[in-house]
Design an enzyme around this catalytic site. Structure first.
Site, mmCIF file in Angstrom:
data_model
loop_
_atom_site.group_PDB
_atom_site.id
_atom_site.type_symbol
_atom_site.label_atom_id
_atom_site.label_comp_id
_atom_site.label_asym_id
_atom_site.label_seq_id
_atom_site.Cartn_x
_atom_site.Cartn_y
_atom_site.Cartn_z
ATOM 1 N N ARG A 59 -5.654 -6.083 14.183
ATOM 2 C CA ARG A 59 -6.196 -6.472 13.004
ATOM 3 C C ARG A 59 -5.945 -5.605 11.852
ATOM 4 O O ARG A 59 -5.948 -5.882 10.657
ATOM 5 C CB ARG A 59 -7.524 -6.995 13.186
ATOM 6 C CG ARG A 59 -7.591 -8.351 13.852
ATOM 7 C CD ARG A 59 -9.132 -8.765 14.506
ATOM 8 N NE ARG A 59 -9.799 -7.591 14.945
ATOM 9 C CZ ARG A 59 -9.669 -7.465 16.673
ATOM 10 N NH1 ARG A 59 -8.764 -8.411 17.361
ATOM 11 N NH2 ARG A 59 -10.252 -6.620 17.362
ATOM 12 N N GLU A 96 -13.857 3.341 27.113
ATOM 13 C CA GLU A 96 -15.181 3.100 27.805
ATOM 14 C C GLU A 96 -14.793 3.295 29.204
ATOM 15 O O GLU A 96 -15.292 3.917 30.027
ATOM 16 C CB GLU A 96 -15.944 1.880 27.502
ATOM 17 C CG GLU A 96 -17.200 1.861 28.213
ATOM 18 C CD GLU A 96 -18.090 0.628 27.796
ATOM 19 O OE1 GLU A 96 -19.144 0.481 28.515
ATOM 20 O OE2 GLU A 96 -17.549 -0.428 27.053
#
Length: 176
Positions: A59, A96
């Protein structure tokens, strides 16, 4: 009058349970929202020398292209591994759960060029920090990092500010 934050949709439990996904596509789809976001992302940098805008996949490409157009300067994408043709340099960073790699063309930034880094969302700061390392390896100088959304609980702003980068975010959302 609507704020940038008002245009952003929250999708619960996407892509995993417990995640509150901040969807900026609703902002992009609205001409007033998109104009508001681009104008506000540019505002802190008016009058500064900026040679190129770098957008982080994916984006950040939408935002970076629009901002580069407004400034009449070039746009450079930083992409996930294997997406750019030609000779690239790479930077690995931690996610993560696991690791990822981003890349930039080795001739995309010239030494001394002033660079504005843009993306839609600042979470842990891992992608942005990896992108900044690539830019600096090519000799670029970061003038600032602009985001639409900051998720302060995930610590990305602190990571980048501890590295002495100027961070500008249009809004914040609590949680993940």
């Amino acid at each position: 009058m609507k704020t940038v934050k008002d245009y952003i949709r929250t999708i619960v439990d996407f892509p995993h349970e417990g995640i509150m996904f901040r969807d900026v596509t609703t902002l992009f789809a609205d001409p007033r929202g998109m104009r508001l976001a681009i104008d506000q992302m540019l505002a802190p940098y008016v009058g500064m020398q900026i040679d190129k805008v770098v957008g982080l996949e994916a984006r950040g490409f939408i935002l970076g292209g629009a901002i580069a157009h407004q400034l009449s300067i070039g746009f450079v994408p930083i992409r996930k591994k294997g997406k750019l043709p030609g000779t690239v340099i790479s930077e690995e960073y931690k996610l993560e759960y696991g690791e990822a790699i981003v890349e930039i063309h080795d001739d995309a930034i010239q030494p001394g060029e002033k660079i504005l880094v843009v993306d839609d969302l600042l979470a842990t700061g891992g992608t942005a920090a990896a992108g900044i390392k690539l830019i600096e390896r090519l000799g670029g100088e970061i003038v600032g990092c602009a985001f639409i959304v900051d998720l302060p609980e995930l610590g990305g702003r602190a990571v980048l500010e501890n590295l002495s980068y100027d961070i500008h975010a249009l809004c914040q959302f609590e949680g993940t």
